[in-house]
Design a protein around this motif. Structure first.
Motif, PDB file in Angstrom:
ATOM      1  N   ILE A  69      46.387  48.394  42.320  1.00  0.00           N
ATOM      2  CA  ILE A  69      45.348  49.142  43.036  1.00  0.00           C
ATOM      3  C   ILE A  69      44.070  49.183  42.206  1.00  0.00           C
ATOM      4  O   ILE A  69      42.973  48.950  42.721  1.00  0.00           O
ATOM      5  N   GLU A  70      44.222  49.441  40.913  1.00  0.00           N
ATOM      6  CA  GLU A  70      43.056  49.491  40.021  1.00  0.00           C
ATOM      7  C   GLU A  70      42.336  48.142  40.003  1.00  0.00           C
ATOM      8  O   GLU A  70      41.116  48.073  40.111  1.00  0.00           O
ATOM      9  N   TRP A  71      43.095  47.055  39.882  1.00  0.00           N
ATOM     10  CA  TRP A  71      42.505  45.722  39.836  1.00  0.00           C
ATOM     11  C   TRP A  71      41.875  45.363  41.181  1.00  0.00           C
ATOM     12  O   TRP A  71      40.848  44.684  41.235  1.00  0.00           O
ATOM     13  N   THR A  72      42.472  45.787  42.276  1.00  0.00           N
ATOM     14  CA  THR A  72      41.891  45.527  43.600  1.00  0.00           C
ATOM     15  C   THR A  72      40.566  46.279  43.741  1.00  0.00           C
ATOM     16  O   THR A  72      39.595  45.728  44.266  1.00  0.00           O
ATOM     17  N   ASN A  73      40.522  47.513  43.279  1.00  0.00           N
ATOM     18  CA  ASN A  73      39.274  48.283  43.334  1.00  0.00           C
ATOM     19  C   ASN A  73      38.180  47.655  42.471  1.00  0.00           C
ATOM     20  O   ASN A  73      36.994  47.793  42.773  1.00  0.00           O
ATOM     21  N   GLN A  74      38.580  46.959  41.407  1.00  0.00           N
ATOM     22  CA  GLN A  74      37.626  46.292  40.525  1.00  0.00           C
ATOM     23  C   GLN A  74      37.356  44.839  40.947  1.00  0.00           C
ATOM     24  O   GLN A  74      36.661  44.109  40.261  1.00  0.00           O
ATOM     25  N   ASP A  75      37.932  44.427  42.064  1.00  0.00           N
ATOM     26  CA  ASP A  75      37.812  43.051  42.591  1.00  0.00           C
ATOM     27  C   ASP A  75      38.361  42.006  41.618  1.00  0.00           C
ATOM     28  O   ASP A  75      37.830  40.906  41.517  1.00  0.00           O
ATOM     29  N   ARG A  76      39.393  42.368  40.886  1.00  0.00           N
ATOM     30  CA  ARG A  76      40.037  41.413  39.987  1.00  0.00           C
ATOM     31  C   ARG A  76      41.213  40.714  40.648  1.00  0.00           C
ATOM     32  O   ARG A  76      41.692  39.702  40.133  1.00  0.00           O
TER      33      ARG A  76
END
Length: 138
Positions: free
Chosen positions: A130-137
């Protein structure tokens, strides 16, 4: 004297009900509903991201590159019965729910502890995704 025949198709409640448009509701996955009901969890800015497919091999490589070996191990088999090539956040959440149900069926304390540890690691993976998706990673 006048004869009148009642027709349920043209008048009454049935006639009125047919003119009212039905709302289309989106059925949401119970695992997602439980996750979103926990305010201390990381949440997605874009709710469609729960079902965004990520290459399992790429995700494992990204996790290993950041020395997240445990998360990479969980990513290798979480949701593999649904899709062997790709992984979604929703699959990881369903896997965590499955582990919770299996904990109730554990026959020993050792099994219970192993499942609890695996469930915690699975939830950590979901939060990282979720964190990486929010950061577009992802």
């Amino acid at each position: 004297m006048e004869l009148s025949f009642w027709s349920p198709g043209s008048s009454g409640m049935q006639g009125r009900m047919s003119t009212v448009p039905m709302r289309s509701r989106v059925v949401r996955d119970p695992a997602r509903v439980r996750w979103e009901s926990q305010p201390w969890r990381r949440q997605l800015r874009n709710p469609d991201g729960f079902e965004a497919r990520v290459s399992r091999a790429q995700l494992v490589a990204m996790l290993l590159a950041e020395n997240l070996d445990v998360d990479a191990e969980v990513a290798r088999f979480a949701g593999a019965s649904e899709d062997a090539e790709h992984l979604t956040i929703l699959q990881v959440l369903r896997f965590a729910d499955l582990l919770t149900r299996r904990m109730h069926l554990a026959e020993s304390d050792d099994q219970m502890l192993q499942l609890a540890h695996l469930r915690r690691n699975t939830e950590d993976l979901a939060e990282r995704m979720i964190e990486w998706t929010n950061q577009d990673r992802l």
